[in-house]
Write a protein that holds these residues in place. Sequence first.
Motif, PDB file in Angstrom:
ATOM      1  N   TRP A 153      -2.365   6.218 -30.492  1.00 61.44           N
ATOM      2  CA  TRP A 153      -1.540   6.645 -31.628  1.00 61.44           C
ATOM      3  C   TRP A 153      -0.294   5.791 -31.803  1.00 61.44           C
ATOM      4  CZ3 TRP A 153      -3.218   9.897 -35.253  1.00 61.44           C
ATOM      5  CH2 TRP A 153      -4.256  10.766 -34.924  1.00 61.44           C
ATOM      6  N   ALA A 154       0.027   4.937 -30.837  1.00 63.80           N
ATOM      7  CA  ALA A 154       1.268   4.170 -30.910  1.00 63.80           C
ATOM      8  C   ALA A 154       1.236   3.103 -31.994  1.00 63.80           C
ATOM      9  CB  ALA A 154       1.559   3.515 -29.552  1.00 63.80           C
ATOM     10  N   LYS A 155       0.072   2.853 -32.587  1.00 64.09           N
ATOM     11  CA  LYS A 155      -0.012   1.835 -33.630  1.00 64.09           C
ATOM     12  C   LYS A 155       0.569   2.320 -34.963  1.00 64.09           C
ATOM     13  CE  LYS A 155      -4.510   1.662 -33.351  1.00 64.09           C
ATOM     14  NZ  LYS A 155      -4.848   2.817 -32.501  1.00 64.09           N
ATOM     15  N   PHE A 156       0.882   3.621 -35.067  1.00 67.05           N
ATOM     16  CA  PHE A 156       1.352   4.171 -36.327  1.00 67.05           C
ATOM     17  C   PHE A 156       2.878   4.293 -36.344  1.00 67.05           C
ATOM     18  CE2 PHE A 156      -2.947   5.944 -35.760  1.00 67.05           C
ATOM     19  CZ  PHE A 156      -3.550   5.397 -36.891  1.00 67.05           C
ATOM     20  N   ILE A 157       3.483   3.889 -37.456  1.00 63.63           N
ATOM     21  CA  ILE A 157       4.921   4.010 -37.674  1.00 63.63           C
ATOM     22  C   ILE A 157       5.158   5.174 -38.625  1.00 63.63           C
ATOM     23  CG2 ILE A 157       6.976   2.898 -38.609  1.00 63.63           C
ATOM     24  CD1 ILE A 157       5.731   0.216 -37.905  1.00 63.63           C
ATOM     25  N   ILE A 158       5.988   6.125 -38.219  1.00 60.35           N
ATOM     26  CA  ILE A 158       6.277   7.281 -39.059  1.00 60.35           C
ATOM     27  C   ILE A 158       7.334   6.891 -40.085  1.00 60.35           C
ATOM     28  CG2 ILE A 158       7.099   9.661 -39.096  1.00 60.35           C
ATOM     29  CD1 ILE A 158       6.102   9.913 -36.218  1.00 60.35           C
ATOM     30  N   GLY A 159       7.004   7.033 -41.363  1.00 58.67           N
ATOM     31  CA  GLY A 159       7.940   6.655 -42.428  1.00 58.67           C
ATOM     32  C   GLY A 159       7.943   5.154 -42.640  1.00 58.67           C
ATOM     33  N   ASN A 160       9.058   4.663 -43.174  1.00 54.93           N
ATOM     34  CA  ASN A 160       9.150   3.222 -43.463  1.00 54.93           C
ATOM     35  C   ASN A 160       9.634   2.401 -42.273  1.00 54.93           C
ATOM     36  OD1 ASN A 160      11.821   3.960 -43.324  1.00 54.93           O
ATOM     37  ND2 ASN A 160      12.254   3.610 -45.489  1.00 54.93           N
ATOM     38  N   GLY A 161       9.966   3.063 -41.155  1.00 51.47           N
ATOM     39  CA  GLY A 161      10.381   2.342 -39.955  1.00 51.47           C
ATOM     40  C   GLY A 161      11.799   1.817 -39.999  1.00 51.47           C
ATOM     41  N   ALA A 162      12.586   2.242 -41.008  1.00 49.08           N
ATOM     42  CA  ALA A 162      13.945   1.715 -41.157  1.00 49.08           C
ATOM     43  C   ALA A 162      15.012   2.621 -40.540  1.00 49.08           C
ATOM     44  CB  ALA A 162      14.264   1.508 -42.642  1.00 49.08           C
ATOM     45  N   LYS A 163      14.641   3.794 -40.042  1.00 46.63           N
ATOM     46  CA  LYS A 163      15.619   4.720 -39.487  1.00 46.63           C
ATOM     47  C   LYS A 163      16.160   4.195 -38.159  1.00 46.63           C
ATOM     48  CE  LYS A 163      14.992   7.688 -42.815  1.00 46.63           C
ATOM     49  NZ  LYS A 163      16.041   7.951 -43.810  1.00 46.63           N
ATOM     50  N   GLN A 164      17.479   4.310 -38.005  1.00 45.77           N
ATOM     51  CA  GLN A 164      18.137   3.790 -36.807  1.00 45.77           C
ATOM     52  C   GLN A 164      18.497   4.907 -35.835  1.00 45.77           C
ATOM     53  OE1 GLN A 164      21.456   1.259 -38.057  1.00 45.77           O
ATOM     54  NE2 GLN A 164      20.137  -0.501 -37.680  1.00 45.77           N
ATOM     55  N   SER A 165      18.588   4.541 -34.569  1.00 49.41           N
ATOM     56  CA  SER A 165      18.974   5.487 -33.517  1.00 49.41           C
ATOM     57  C   SER A 165      19.841   4.772 -32.493  1.00 49.41           C
ATOM     58  CB  SER A 165      17.736   6.067 -32.821  1.00 49.41           C
ATOM     59  OG  SER A 165      16.949   6.828 -33.702  1.00 49.41           O
ATOM     60  N   ASP A 166      20.613   5.560 -31.767  1.00 50.35           N
ATOM     61  CA  ASP A 166      21.386   5.046 -30.641  1.00 50.35           C
ATOM     62  C   ASP A 166      20.634   5.331 -29.353  1.00 50.35           C
ATOM     63  OD1 ASP A 166      23.776   3.699 -31.325  1.00 50.35           O
ATOM     64  OD2 ASP A 166      24.597   5.566 -32.103  1.00 50.35           O
TER      65      ASP A 166
ATOM     66  N   PHE B  59      14.512   2.726 -34.589  1.00 52.25           N
ATOM     67  CA  PHE B  59      13.785   3.428 -33.535  1.00 52.25           C
ATOM     68  C   PHE B  59      12.484   2.704 -33.188  1.00 52.25           C
ATOM     69  CE2 PHE B  59      10.432   6.417 -32.322  1.00 52.25           C
ATOM     70  CZ  PHE B  59      10.977   6.974 -31.187  1.00 52.25           C
ATOM     71  N   TRP B  60      11.747   2.255 -34.210  1.00 55.23           N
ATOM     72  CA  TRP B  60      10.459   1.610 -33.959  1.00 55.23           C
ATOM     73  C   TRP B  60      10.635   0.228 -33.348  1.00 55.23           C
ATOM     74  CZ3 TRP B  60       6.661   4.688 -33.488  1.00 55.23           C
ATOM     75  CH2 TRP B  60       6.630   5.872 -34.219  1.00 55.23           C
TER      76      TRP B  60
ATOM     77  N   HIS C 132      14.486  10.149 -38.867  1.00 54.53           N
ATOM     78  CA  HIS C 132      15.880  10.322 -39.270  1.00 54.53           C
ATOM     79  C   HIS C 132      16.761   9.256 -38.617  1.00 54.53           C
ATOM     80  CE1 HIS C 132      14.225  14.372 -39.996  1.00 54.53           C
ATOM     81  NE2 HIS C 132      15.122  14.444 -40.961  1.00 54.53           N
ATOM     82  N   THR C 133      17.857   8.952 -39.288  1.00 54.39           N
ATOM     83  CA  THR C 133      18.877   8.081 -38.708  1.00 54.39           C
ATOM     84  C   THR C 133      19.812   8.923 -37.857  1.00 54.39           C
ATOM     85  OG1 THR C 133      18.814   6.430 -40.470  1.00 54.39           O
ATOM     86  CG2 THR C 133      20.853   6.615 -39.228  1.00 54.39           C
ATOM     87  N   ARG C 134      20.017   8.513 -36.606  1.00 53.32           N
ATOM     88  CA  ARG C 134      20.880   9.245 -35.678  1.00 53.32           C
ATOM     89  C   ARG C 134      21.736   8.233 -34.917  1.00 53.32           C
ATOM     90  NH1 ARG C 134      17.457  13.849 -35.242  1.00 53.32           N
ATOM     91  NH2 ARG C 134      17.439  14.631 -37.361  1.00 53.32           N
TER      92      ARG C 134
END
Length: 607
Positions: free
Chosen positions: A248-261, A301-302, A360-362
């Motif tokens: 399942w790791a081949k899939f990106i949830i959403g557009n992949g642009a959300k950032q995280s710390d 995140f991705w 989500h961006t966090r």
Amino acid sequence: MHSCGCGGLEATTGLVVLRLMIVRKREGSREKIKMVEENGSHYDDRQLKTCVVIGGRGFIGRSLVERLLKLGNWIVRVIDSYPSPQILPSESILSQAFSSGRALYFRVDPLNKPQIIKAIEGVPVVFFTDSSGSLPCDFCFCYNIIVQGAKNVVNACRECKVKRLIYNSSADVVIDITRDILNGDESLPYPDQFQDIVASLKAQAEALILSANDIDGLLTCALRPCNVFGPGDEKLIPFLVNVANSGWAKFIIGNGAKQSDFTYVDNVSHALICAEESLDSHMVSVSGKAFFVNNLEPMKFWEFVSLVLDGLGYQRPIFNVPAWVVQYILLLMKLICVKLNNGKLDYSVSVHYVANLAAHTRTFSCSASQKHIGYSPVVSLEEGVALTVESFSHFARDSPFSKYNKSDEQSKAYKLLGSGKVADILLWREEKKTFTCFLLLVLLYYWFFLTGRTFISSAATLLLLIISVLSGYHMLPPNIHGFAIPRVPLSCFEISEVDMRESFLTMASLWNSPSHVTRILAQGSDWSTFLKVSALLYIFRLMVSHSLIIAIGVALVLAFTLFFVYEQYEEEIDGIVKVVSSRVTKEVSKLPMPFSILSRSKPSGSS
């Protein structure tokens, strides 16, 4: 008035001087910490201080204990609920510290306040790092460990006249599952809806500890690290490895642009020590406050997931899936899991948590922790990922350990599909081959059903096309501009006797299975089989009555998805089937007995 003005000026000057002394003392302590960490030097025995690390055998607790011992000026009392310290081979520093008496281990039940009091008695500093990363799926247990444990620690610290209590909280305590957070600061309130029960309980424990500040001489503060990772991680990295192994790791949830710390574990332990130094300086801006801590390097995140998976030899995520589709699927899975677990939900890291994190961006600002406790990362994100990947090398795709860990037992889906080439294709064992077969079947489906021709004319046209291509290929010269043209061997058009025998055996098996079921139905002695066959025939009738072409297309798509999904969630689906089957069996038992059984059960003498 003049004298009063002078007195006020002198008082103000005195306060300024005192503040400068405190700041210099704190900066001097920081320099000492850095010098000791870099050079490995030790303090004089007369400068030794004693502290307690609650949860010292947990993920963050281990890192903190090791860092304190490396500083050389601490005697560390390690407190945890394990029967023994369970020292790893890599923890040579801790082993030496236990031997020399610079580290002591106390087995303590967090719900037993007398045990806590005995362990922290006479100690001025307590670091509180709970082990909320590996909690079982039981709300009462979680509440007792996190909230009630925090109450007991605070009360024990007050009774033992502890001077400083530093709590390792989490950035999750301010995360609302419905909103993005971009560069959030400490003014963020606790949300109305937490992302999980552990975050809610951590928020309660944090509020309880901060509210105890400056009572009975106890100074408290809390740190909120975000997405902690590193060697010994029991949550995030193992989860990513499991997802990668499942496919399942081949899939990106959403557009992949959300950032995280993200926060490397050594940076968390360094921040805890900085917070203790600041509390020791009696800084008003620190006591009773909470501070965000991270690596100061927010990233997608991705992208972080790709760095980890790349380092371990797994495929990077490449396919985008709409976030709303994933959320609805996971909501259904969550309800199913709660049902199967008798209303209980696993609070450990799960696909639900990671999916929410990825959608989500966090990101959080560390300006307050930099300003007030003098925090700055000691390990960069790039270096932290490299060290983490190295520590998890036994989980790498091609490592002997990972091959050893992979179960040799075949899945039910694999056995159901015959454990052969068909199973490999439908279960996406080789993605290129599966995609090629799926594309070929889609083209055949289009050719036979969607072109508007009859089935016979489509078959004849296809055969004519194949013959023309083979004839044209045979007429090509053996060499064209230096490129050799391989010939198709005649053996490709031959069928061996073994293959023919296996084909006929397969056809016989396919015929015998329905005939056996028909014989059972004719006897009228098995309600379960009758209901199963009736349900399948009814579903088939619904599909065919609407459109046979649509039914075949749906069957084609489901063949390449249902078996794959079943293999990934075998236990959950089997649990649902078991529940439904038990309900059906219960209802069937209420039905009248079949006539054939009644006739056999009649007494021989009855008329």
